[in-house]
Scaffold this active site. Structure first.
Site, PDB file in Angstrom:
ATOM      1  CB  SER A  82      -9.080  13.332 -48.955  1.00  9.72           C
ATOM      2  OG  SER A  82     -10.149  12.586 -49.502  1.00  9.72           O
ATOM      3  CE  LYS A 134     -10.536  18.555 -47.522  1.00 14.69           C
ATOM      4  NZ  LYS A 134     -11.548  17.645 -46.971  1.00 14.69           N
ATOM      5  CE  LYS A 155      -1.092   0.899 -10.186  1.00 19.85           C
ATOM      6  NZ  LYS A 155      -1.718   1.249  -8.895  1.00 19.85           N
ATOM      7  CG  HIS A 161     -17.909  37.660 -29.258  1.00 22.41           C
ATOM      8  ND1 HIS A 161     -18.763  37.188 -28.301  1.00 22.41           N
ATOM      9  CD2 HIS A 161     -17.396  38.809 -28.752  1.00 22.41           C
ATOM     10  CE1 HIS A 161     -18.793  38.022 -27.273  1.00 22.41           C
ATOM     11  NE2 HIS A 161     -17.957  39.006 -27.520  1.00 22.41           N
ATOM     12  CD  GLU A 193      -9.462  17.716 -38.499  1.00 25.36           C
ATOM     13  OE1 GLU A 193     -10.667  17.721 -38.751  1.00 25.36           O
ATOM     14  OE2 GLU A 193      -8.610  17.196 -39.229  1.00 25.36           O
ATOM     15  CG  ASN A 243      -1.901  -1.168   1.180  1.00 25.31           C
ATOM     16  OD1 ASN A 243      -1.996  -1.852   0.164  1.00 25.31           O
ATOM     17  ND2 ASN A 243      -2.601  -1.396   2.286  1.00 25.31           N
TER      18      ASN A 243
HETATM   19  N1  ARG Z   1      -1.670  -4.126  -7.306  1.00 18.87           N
HETATM   20  C1  ARG Z   1      -2.028  -3.270  -6.220  1.00 18.87           C
HETATM   21  C2  ARG Z   1      -2.211  -1.831  -6.691  1.00 18.87           C
HETATM   22  O1  ARG Z   1      -1.734  -1.487  -7.714  1.00 18.87           O
HETATM   23  C3  ARG Z   1      -0.975  -3.277  -5.186  1.00 18.87           C
HETATM   24  C4  ARG Z   1      -1.471  -2.932  -3.824  1.00 18.87           C
HETATM   25  C5  ARG Z   1      -2.180  -4.066  -3.275  1.00 18.87           C
HETATM   26  N2  ARG Z   1      -2.488  -3.881  -1.916  1.00 18.87           N
HETATM   27  C6  ARG Z   1      -3.389  -4.680  -1.336  1.00 18.87           C
HETATM   28  N3  ARG Z   1      -3.661  -4.409  -0.116  1.00 18.87           N
HETATM   29  N4  ARG Z   1      -3.981  -5.630  -1.999  1.00 18.87           N
HETATM   30  O2  ARG Z   1      -2.848  -1.007  -6.015  1.00 18.87           O
END
Ligand code: ARG
Length: 457
Positions: A279, A285, A327, A158, A292, A112
C-alpha cells in the site's frame, strides 16, 4: 484511393476517411497474419493442383507469402486503415511482389470464408496453448497436493466449517475442474476443426476448386458442408469463449477463496511476496492483488461471451459486416484467460499453507460432528435420530463451551452412543473414518494423487 480497394472497379470516388476509420479491422485482426498466410499458401497450392494457376506459379505465390510473413514478423509491414484488414494488406503486398500473378490468389474464395478460416486456425492454436497452460496449472496443484499431503484442513459449505478434508483432496478438486476445462476445449476444437474455405462469398464457386486438398493441407478434420452456413457460423467462437468463461469462473472462485484465506482472520496461506503488492500509505499491507484481479478479470471474459451472443443473435444469412466485431471478443477473452493462467501456476507453486495456524484451530467448529452421526448410524440408529442426537450434543457443547470429545460419557450414553462411537471424535479420527470412493479418505486421496501424477506426467 478507390484504386487501392479490393472493390475498386465498381466505385468511382474514394472512401470517406471517417468511414475508413470506422470500418477498419486492421488494428485488431493483424494478429491473424500467420494464419492468413498459411491458409493462403494452402489455397494457392490447391489452385495450382486444379489448373486454375500453374504449379510453378503456386510455388511462387507460396514463397512470396512466406516472405511477407517474415516481413511482418520483422515489423516491416506498414499497416494502413485504407486497406481495412489483414487479408487485404497481405494480398496487396503479394501483388506488389508478383504483379498479375498476385492478382490471381483470391480466385475461388472470398474474404467471408477467408476470415472465418483464419479465425478458426487461430482458435485452434489458442486451444492448444490453453491446454498447455491449464496442464501446467494442474501440475502446480498436484505439486501442492503432494507437498501438503498429510495436512488436514477444514472443509467448508456456506463458508462455515463443515467436515475435515485432506489438503491434498482440496488441491485435487481444482485439478478436476481444470481437467473438465481441458476436456471442454478439446470438444470445442472438434467443431473449430471444420474447414470453411471454399464456401466463397456465400454460395460456393463455379470454379473447379478442391476443398478436400485444402482441408488436408491445413489439417482440418472435415470440410464444411453448406456454403451459406459457413460465413455466418460463429458457433465455434461462442463455444470457445464459453469455455474461456468457465475457466475464468473457476479461477475467480479459487481467487476469492485464497483472498479470504490470506486475511488475518483466516491466515491459512503464506502468499509469496512476488505475487502481492503493498500500500502507498499503510506500511504493513501485503495485498493479494493478483488474486483480486484474477477474480475481477473474469468479468471481462464473461462479458465477451455476452458480447458475442448479442452480436450474432439477429443476423440473417449469410455474411454481415457485424461479424467483423467477433474477433475483439475472442481475442480479449483469450488474452485475459491466458494472462490469468500464466500467473496462477507460479502463484500456486509458491504459496504455502500455514500449517501451524490451521492445526491450532482445527478442532474448532465441530468438524467431527457428521462423522459422529455416521458412527451412530453404523450402529443401527436411524439417520434422522442420529442427526438429532448429535445436534443435541453440539448444543450441549456450546452450553459447556467444549468440544464433542470433551463431553462426559454419561452425556454420550443418553444420545445412544457408547464408548466405541467416541473413537471417531477429534478431527484426525473423523478424517480416518472416511471410506467412500471420491471421498477425502487418506487411501482414496493417495490413489487419486498417484493417478493424477501418472496422467499429467
Ligand atoms: N474485415 C472483414 C472482417 O473482418 C473482412 C470480411 C469482409 N467481407 C465483406 N463482405 N465485406 O469480417
Amino acid at each position: 484511393m478507390s484504386g487501392q480497394k479490393t472493390w475498386g472497379g465498381r466505385f468511382t470516388g474514394g472512401t470517406d476517411e471517417r468511414v475508413e476509420a470506422f470500418t477498419e479491422s486492421i488494428s485488431f485482426d493483424r494478429r491473424l497474419y500467420r494464419h492468413d498466410i498459411l491458409a493462403s499458401q494452402a489455397h494457392a497450392r490447391m489452385l495450382g493442383e486444379v489448373g486454375l494457376i500453374t504449379p510453378p506459379d503456386a510455388d511462387r505465390i507460396a514463397v512470396a507469402l512466406a516472405e511477407i510473413g517474415a516481413e511482418i514478423d520483422a515489423g516491416k509491414m506498414e499497416f494502413s486503415i485504407s486497406l481495412e484488414d489483414i487479408h487485404t494488406h497481405i494480398e496487396r503486398a503479394l501483388i506488389a511482389k508478383l504483379g498479375d500473378l498476385g492478382r490471381k490468389l483470391h480466385t475461388g474464395r472470398s474474404r467471408n470464408d477467408q476470415v472465418v478460416t483464419d479465425v478458426k486456425l487461430w482458435v485452434r492454436d489458442a486451444v492448444d496453448e490453453l491446454d498447455a497452460l491449464l496442464t501446467d496449472l494442474q501440475r502446480a496443484f498436484v505439486e501442492s497436493a503432494g507437498r501438503e499431503q498429510g495436512v488436514v484442513i477444514p472443509g467448508y459449505t456456506h463458508l462455515q466449517r463443515a467436515q475435515p478434508v485432506l489438503a491434498a483432496h482440496y488441491f485435487l478438486a481444482y485439478v478436476e475442474k481444470l481437467q473438465r476445462d481441458r476436456d471442454r476445449l478439446a470438444d470445442c476444437r472438434k467443431r473449430v476443426n471444420v474447414l470453411p474455405l471454399g464456401a466463397a462469398a456465400l454460395a460456393g464457386t463455379s470454379l473447379p476448386i478442391d476443398r478436400e486438398s485444402v482441408r488436408q493441407k491445413l489439417g482440418f478434420e472435415s470440410v464444411a458442408r453448406n456454403s451459406l452456413d459457413v460465413s455466418s457460423d460463429r458457433d465455434f467462437a461462442l463455444e470457445f469463449v464459453f469455455c474461456l468463461s468457465v475457466i475464468a469462473t473457476h479461477l475467480s472462485g479459487w481467487a476469492e477463496e485464497w483472498v479470504i484465506w490470506s486475511t488475518t482472520e483466516f491466515n491459512f496461506l503464506d502468499l509469496p511476496d512476488a505475487f502481492c503488492t503493498g500500500s502507498s500509505i499503510m506500511p504493513h499491507k501485503k495485498n493479494p492483488d493478483v488474486l483480486e484481479l484474477t477474480r475481477g478479470k473474469s468479468a471481462r471474459v464473461i462479458s465477451s461471451l455476452q458480447q458475442l451472443f448479442l452480436l450474432v443473435k439477429g443476423l440473417p444469412l449469410a455474411y454481415n459486416r457485424d461479424l467483423q466485431e467477433d474477433k475483439r471478443a475472442v481475442f480479449d477473452a483469450f488474452d485475459t484467460v491466458a494472462g490469468c493462467l500464466a500467473v496462477a501456476a507460479p502463484l500456486v507453486r509458491q504459496t504455502k499453507l500455514r500449517r501451524d495456524v490451521i492445526a491450532a484451530r482445527l478442532e474448532d467448529g465441530f468438524l467431527d460432528a457428521t462423522t459422529l452421526m455416521e458412527a451412530l448410524i453404523a450402529r443401527g440408529v436411524p439417520m434422522r435420530s442420529a442427526h438429532e442426537a448429535v445436534g443435541t450434543l453440539v448444543r450441549e457443547c456450546e452450553r459447556r463451551q467444549c468440544r464433542l470429545a470433551e463431553l462426559p460419557d454419561d452425556v454420550f450414553a443418553a444420545s445412544g452412543g457408547g464408548a466405541e462411537v467416541r473413537a471417531v471424535l477429534g478431527v484426525s479420527n473423523a478424517l480416518a473414518a472416511f471410506k467412500s470412493y471420491g471421498s477425502t479418505a487418506p487411501a482414496e486421496v493417495e490413489r487419486q494423487l498417484l493417478g493424477w501424477r501418472e496422467r499429467l506426467g
